[in-house]
Motif scaffolding. Structure first.
Motif, PDB file in Angstrom:
ATOM      1  N   THR A 147      11.595  13.845   5.093  1.00  0.00           N
ATOM      2  CA  THR A 147      10.586  12.837   5.463  1.00  0.00           C
ATOM      3  C   THR A 147       9.177  13.353   5.162  1.00  0.00           C
ATOM      4  N   VAL A 148       8.922  14.591   5.546  1.00  0.00           N
ATOM      5  CA  VAL A 148       7.591  15.159   5.300  1.00  0.00           C
ATOM      6  C   VAL A 148       7.352  15.332   3.797  1.00  0.00           C
ATOM      7  N   LEU A 149       8.383  15.792   3.089  1.00  0.00           N
ATOM      8  CA  LEU A 149       8.249  15.937   1.629  1.00  0.00           C
ATOM      9  C   LEU A 149       7.875  14.596   1.015  1.00  0.00           C
ATOM     10  N   LYS A 150       8.564  13.535   1.464  1.00  0.00           N
ATOM     11  CA  LYS A 150       8.281  12.213   0.917  1.00  0.00           C
ATOM     12  C   LYS A 150       6.854  11.793   1.285  1.00  0.00           C
ATOM     13  N   GLY A 151       6.476  12.025   2.549  1.00  0.00           N
ATOM     14  CA  GLY A 151       5.126  11.673   3.000  1.00  0.00           C
ATOM     15  C   GLY A 151       4.058  12.345   2.150  1.00  0.00           C
TER      16      GLY A 151
ATOM     17  N   SER B 151       0.862  -1.186   0.000  1.00  0.00           N
ATOM     18  CA  SER B 151       0.000   0.000   0.000  1.00  0.00           C
ATOM     19  C   SER B 151       0.898   1.237   0.000  1.00  0.00           C
ATOM     20  N   HIS B 152       0.313   2.379  -0.277  1.00  0.00           N
ATOM     21  CA  HIS B 152       1.124   3.596  -0.265  1.00  0.00           C
ATOM     22  C   HIS B 152       1.660   3.901   1.126  1.00  0.00           C
ATOM     23  N   LEU B 153       0.852   3.611   2.123  1.00  0.00           N
ATOM     24  CA  LEU B 153       1.301   3.870   3.495  1.00  0.00           C
ATOM     25  C   LEU B 153       2.602   3.131   3.795  1.00  0.00           C
ATOM     26  N   GLY B 154       2.750   1.949   3.199  1.00  0.00           N
ATOM     27  CA  GLY B 154       3.950   1.150   3.418  1.00  0.00           C
ATOM     28  C   GLY B 154       5.211   1.706   2.770  1.00  0.00           C
ATOM     29  N   LEU B 155       5.065   2.769   1.973  1.00  0.00           N
ATOM     30  CA  LEU B 155       6.233   3.326   1.277  1.00  0.00           C
ATOM     31  C   LEU B 155       7.109   4.195   2.174  1.00  0.00           C
ATOM     32  N   LEU B 156       6.565   4.613   3.299  1.00  0.00           N
ATOM     33  CA  LEU B 156       7.342   5.465   4.200  1.00  0.00           C
ATOM     34  C   LEU B 156       7.261   4.915   5.615  1.00  0.00           C
ATOM     35  N   ARG B 157       8.419   4.581   6.167  1.00  0.00           N
ATOM     36  CA  ARG B 157       8.418   3.977   7.495  1.00  0.00           C
ATOM     37  C   ARG B 157       8.427   5.040   8.593  1.00  0.00           C
TER      38      ARG B 157
ATOM     39  N   GLY C 106       5.710   6.149  12.156  1.00  0.00           N
ATOM     40  CA  GLY C 106       4.652   5.589  12.985  1.00  0.00           C
ATOM     41  C   GLY C 106       3.268   5.881  12.420  1.00  0.00           C
ATOM     42  N   PHE C 107       2.286   5.132  12.886  1.00  0.00           N
ATOM     43  CA  PHE C 107       0.910   5.349  12.425  1.00  0.00           C
ATOM     44  C   PHE C 107       0.366   6.690  12.898  1.00  0.00           C
ATOM     45  N   ARG C 108       0.769   7.104  14.095  1.00  0.00           N
ATOM     46  CA  ARG C 108       0.320   8.411  14.581  1.00  0.00           C
ATOM     47  C   ARG C 108       0.935   9.506  13.727  1.00  0.00           C
ATOM     48  N   GLU C 109       2.186   9.314  13.345  1.00  0.00           N
ATOM     49  CA  GLU C 109       2.835  10.310  12.485  1.00  0.00           C
ATOM     50  C   GLU C 109       2.141  10.379  11.131  1.00  0.00           C
ATOM     51  N   TRP C 110       1.722   9.206  10.636  1.00  0.00           N
ATOM     52  CA  TRP C 110       0.977   9.194   9.368  1.00  0.00           C
ATOM     53  C   TRP C 110      -0.330   9.971   9.493  1.00  0.00           C
TER      54      TRP C 110
END
Ligand SMILES: [Zn+2]
Length: 283
Positions: free
Chosen positions: A101-105, A63-69, A71-75
Motif C-alpha cells: 500500500t505504501v509503495l503504491k502510495g 485525481s491522483h489521490l483517487g488512485l489509492l483508497r 483515508g485522507f489522514r493516511e494520505w
C-alpha cells in the motif's frame, strides 16, 4: 508545513478531507474527469454530476489521490513521510499500513509529479548537457555503454532548473534530438568532449566543449552544475536499493523535482496540490 500545523489538519478525518478539497476545487470551475466539460454540478454531499456526459463521480475521481483508497489522514501522513524521504518500508511500519500500500502510495505521488512537470518552458541562456549511467553491477565495463546500466541524459540551465530523462542510448541523434526539444535555439551549451555532442552547433546552438584532461576548468567552460546533480541523485538512489528498471524513470523524476525545489520550504503543500489537481490517466 511544520509538524505543529500538520498535527492540526491530521487530527480528524473531516479536517484532512477539507484540506485536500480546498486544493481540489481551487479554481472553482469544476471539470468533468471523463469528458472535461466545465461546470459539473453537485447533486449530493459527496457526488457530482456532469451535465455533458451524465457521468456521476466523487470529489477526487480522476485525481491522483483517487488512485489509492486509503483515508485522507493516511494520505496526509504518506505525503509527510514522502516529503521527509522516509523509506517505504519504514513508513509502512510507522503508519500500520501494508508495505505494498505504501509503495503504491509513494508511486502515485511520483506519477503526480511527472504529470505536473510534463510541460515546462524551454531551458535557455547558458546550459550544460551531459549523460550519466545508473544502476547495474559495479563489476565489468564502466563508463559509457557499460553493461546493465541505464543511460540518463541531463540538461541544466545555469542558475535554473535541471531536466533529466532516461534514454535508450547515447547516440548523437538521441541526445541531439532531446537537446533540440528542451533548449531554446541560440543558447550556449556546455558539454564534455563526447562525440555525440559534436553536431550541436548545427542544431542552432552555440557549443563549448570542456577538456577534462586539463586540470582546471577554463573560465565558464565547465559542467559542474550537472555533475552536482548526478552525485545528488546517485547518493539518494542508494537508499531505494533495487529499484526496478520499469520504475527507475519515476524515481529519477522525483529526484529532479526535489533537486529543483531544494530550497522550497513548502514541498508538502506543493505535493498535496499535485495529488489533487493533476489528472490521473489511469481512470
Ligand atoms: Zn462529462
Amino acid at each position: 508545513m511544520d509538524l505543529i500545523t500538520f498535527q492540526d489538519i491530521v487530527f480528524k478525518e473531516e479536517k484532512a478531507k477539507i484540506f485536500f478539497l480546498k486544493y481540489r476545487w481551487k479554481t472553482r470551475r469544476k471539470i468533468c474527469p471523463r469528458c472535461e466539460h466545465v461546470g459539473v454540478v453537485r447533486i449530493r454531499r459527496e457526488r457530482l454530476l456532469c451535465p455533458g456526459c451524465r457521468y456521476e463521480f466523487g470529489d477526487f475521481t480522476g485525481s491522483h489521490l483517487g488512485l489509492l483508497r486509503i483515508g485522507f489522514r493516511e494520505w496526509l501522513w504518506l505525503l509527510k513521510l514522502f516529503e521527509l524521504e522516509v523509506s517505504a518500508r519504514k513508513a509502512a511500519r510507522e503508519l500500520g499500513l501494508s508495505y505494498p500500500t505504501v509503495l503504491k502510495g509513494f508511486q502515485v505521488i511520483r506519477l503526480a509529479i511527472v504529470a505536473q512537470n510534463r510541460d515546462y518552458p524551454l531551458l535557455t541562456g547558458e546550459v550544460e548537457a551531459d549523460e550519466a549511467y545508473f544502476g547495474g553491477r559495479r563489476k565489468g565495463k564502466r563508463g559509457r555503454g557499460a553493461a546493465g546500466k541505464v543511460p540518463v541524459f541531463g540538461i541544466l540551465e545555469r542558475a535554473g532548473k535541471v531536466r533529466v530523462e532516461v534514454v535508450p542510448n547515447v547516440k548523437a541523434e538521441t541526445l541531439l534530438g532531446l537537446a533540440v526539444k528542451k533548449v531554446r535555439r541560440g543558447s550556449i551549451v556546455y558539454t564534455d568532449k563526447y562525440q555525440s555532442y559534436d553536431s550541436l552547433m548545427f542544431c542552432g546552438f552555440r557549443h563549448l566543449k570542456i577538456d577534462h584532461s586539463q586540470r582546471f576548468a577554463s573560465g565558464k567552460v565547465y559542467i559542474n552544475g550537472l555533475e552536482g546533480f548526478w552525485s545528488y541523485a546517485k547518493e539518494r538512489l542508494i537508499k531505494f536499493h533495487g529499484v526496478s528498471k520499469e520504475k527507475f524513470p519515476f524515481y529519477l523524476k522525483e529526484l529532479e523535482f526535489r533537486y529543483n525545489r531544494r530550497k522550497d520550504q513548502n514541498l508538502f503543500l506543493t505535493l498535496a496540490e499535485y495529488l489533487v489537481t493533476s489528472v490521473a490517466k489511469l481512470l
